[in-house]
Write an enzyme that holds these catalytic residues in place. Structure first.
Site, short mmCIF file in Angstrom:
data_model
loop_
_atom_site.label_atom_id
_atom_site.label_comp_id
_atom_site.label_asym_id
_atom_site.label_seq_id
_atom_site.Cartn_x
_atom_site.Cartn_y
_atom_site.Cartn_z
N ALA A 113 0.64 -1.10 -0.01
CA ALA A 113 0.21 -0.07 0.10
C ALA A 113 0.74 1.40 -0.01
O ALA A 113 0.28 2.22 -0.35
CB ALA A 113 -1.03 0.01 1.20
N ALA A 114 1.94 1.35 0.42
CA ALA A 114 2.55 2.60 0.60
C ALA A 114 2.92 3.20 -0.76
O ALA A 114 3.12 2.37 -1.78
CB ALA A 114 4.13 2.52 1.41
N PRO A 115 2.88 4.54 -0.69
CA PRO A 115 2.54 5.67 0.37
C PRO A 115 1.43 5.80 0.64
O PRO A 115 0.88 6.79 1.34
CB PRO A 115 3.49 6.78 -0.07
N GLY A 116 0.46 5.09 -0.05
CA GLY A 116 -0.86 5.28 0.38
C GLY A 116 -1.92 6.00 -0.59
O GLY A 116 -3.24 5.99 -0.33
N GLY A 117 -1.26 6.24 -1.84
CA GLY A 117 -2.27 7.27 -2.63
C GLY A 117 -3.54 6.28 -3.29
O GLY A 117 -4.67 6.73 -3.06
N ASP B 149 -0.49 -3.74 -6.23
CA ASP B 149 0.33 -2.59 -6.58
C ASP B 149 1.81 -3.07 -6.31
O ASP B 149 2.40 -2.69 -5.40
CB ASP B 149 0.13 -1.25 -6.48
N CYS C 267 4.23 0.14 -11.84
CA CYS C 267 4.74 1.44 -12.34
C CYS C 267 5.96 1.12 -13.43
O CYS C 267 6.84 2.04 -13.14
CB CYS C 267 4.96 2.53 -11.38
#
Length: 445
Positions: free
Chosen positions: A260-264, A329, A382
């Site tokens: 999850a980080a940074p949480g966007g 992700d 990404c």
């Protein structure tokens, strides 16, 4: 030139040296130096421009310098020359004489008389004789590598995967600084209201044509705005915002954001749930988990629960078939975000890409049993590399016959970029100026 300006170039040299020596991330180091040196106003912009520009174009700058170097240089001298040539070639507003003067002053402080003379001599020779031509490089792949400062192995790999024209367009786009974009927290306000509030604060923004809750920034850094502090917006790239849409969120769902980080994306999922359901957000590192919690608080999203843990162990704390939606992700090579993190193109290797593909598979395998029947699993990265993306998807579906490809539900502007396979989407940086991103979706039968 005033003293502060001189400090800017010394600070740039300090950051570039540290990046070279320790392979540290440029964005983190840059922020540390700005705070430590108390650099403000236009000087912050100049420092950022010199640091990022010199890293972005490192291979081109070395090509330009090569004919003028007669002996081996200390690392700091080479970096000083690189950043000086960057300013001479790419920064129109600063006269060459000022750049050479500043570089010679730094050389005087840092080295002996011989180095000062050497720096002065090389820069004046470049000023007099001009730069060598990239046209002298005959091999088209080698020329593209030097021209756009991307390692040769990467150019070769991308040309094999996507063809020369797509690779060239991507490499050229990677040299352009990205526009900042933000996601509007529609639980609190509307896009139009946010635009109005930001304009009153002196920012210049426009509505995104790609994502319905996004805005793009023409001028200013929105992190410093009241609108950001009040939790009306989150800084997030448009490509990244597409991911939460792919999950087809409906009220009261249980959603797992496994990396999850940074949480966007965590915040985006919670906003789409509109205060209902629950979002379980996992990340390996406690300090990153703290960031997600702070963000959730700023955005007023109480339906986010965060845990510091390896998502590969998620099956130990959650029942099987507990989640309606799972987002992976995955950790990846980051080759889609080279505009934001230019230093990684010089440090990543083919082995990194291949070993990350293995990690991605194990995370997917661990998450698969936790998806409810008819539930969705979304995998995103990404990066643009096919081994980490298409190949990972194919391998997963081969190993998990209980899942089948599920057509992506995305804003129409993105669906137009799709190929034959409707369950996957590769976004390139040149498509609309967003990050390079890959999104795929599977449904449990």
């Amino acid at each position: 030139m005033n003293k502060q300006r001189k400090n800017v170039r010394e600070a740039a040299l300090e950051v570039l040296e540290a990046i070279d020596k320790h392979q540290s991330y440029s964005n983190l180091l840059l922020n540390q130096v700005i705070k430590k040196q108390k650099i403000t106003g236009p000087d912050t912009g100049l420092l950022t421009e010199i640091v990022y520009g010199t890293i972005q174009r490192k291979m081109t700058l070395d090509f330009y310098l090569q004919p003028f170097l007669k002996k081996k240089l200390d690392d700091w001298v080479r970096i000083l020359l690189r950043m000086s040539v960057y300013q001479m070639v790419y920064l129109d507003k600063i006269p060459d004489r000022a750049i050479i003067f500043e570089s010679v002053e730094i050389a005087k402080k840092r080295g002996h008389k011989g180095i000062t003379g050497l720096v002065n001599g090389i820069l004046r020779s470049i000023q007099r004789q001009g730069l060598p031509s990239l046209e002298t490089i005959n091999d088209p792949l080698e020329r593209l590598a030097i021209e756009t400062s991307h390692p040769h192995w990467l150019i070769q790999r991308w040309v094999e995967q996507f063809g020369f024209d797509t690779t060239k367009a991507m490499c050229e786009e990677n040299l352009i600084a990205p526009m900042q974009s933000a996601r509007v927290n529609r639980m609190k306000t509307t896009r139009e209201e946010v635009v109005k509030m930001l304009e009153e604060e002196g920012y210049s923004v426009q509505l995104s044509q790609i994502i319905p809750e996004a805005i793009k920034v023409i001028k200013g850094n929105l992190v410093n705005s009241d609108v950001y502090q009040k939790g009306y917006i989150s800084i997030q790239d448009e490509s990244s915002m597409a991911v939460a849409h792919a999950l087809e969120i409906a009220p009261n769902m249980k959603v797992l954001d496994a990396c999850a980080a940074p949480g966007g994306k965590t915040g985006h999922i919670a906003e789409l749930l509109n205060g209902t359901g629950e979002v379980e957000a996992l990340d390996l590192h406690q300090h990153k988990v703290n960031l997600i919690s702070e963000n959730a608080e700023r955005l007023s999203l109480p339906n986010i629960n965060v845990k510091a843990m390896d998502s590969r162990q998620a099956g130990e704390i959650y029942e099987q078939e507990y989640f309606d939606r799972i987002l992976i992700d995955a950790p990846c090579s980051g080759l889609g975000v080279l505009r934001r993190k230019p230093d990684i193109k010089y440090t990543k290797t083919m082995n990194d890409v291949l070993s990350l593909a293995t990690v991605q598979q194990t995370i997917l395998d661990a998450a698969a049993p936790l998806v409810k029947k008819n539930g969705l699993l979304v995998y995103s990265t990404c990066t643009v590399d096919k081994d980490e993306n298409n190949q990972t998807v194919e391998n997963f579906l081969n190993r998990h016959p209980e899942f089948e490809p599920y057509p992506l539900q995305l804003p129409n502007s993105l669906l137009a970029l799709q190929g034959i396979n409707k369950h996957i989407l590769q976004i390139f940086p040149q498509d609309f100026g967003g990050d390079g991103f890959f999104i795929s979706c599977f449904q449990k039968k």
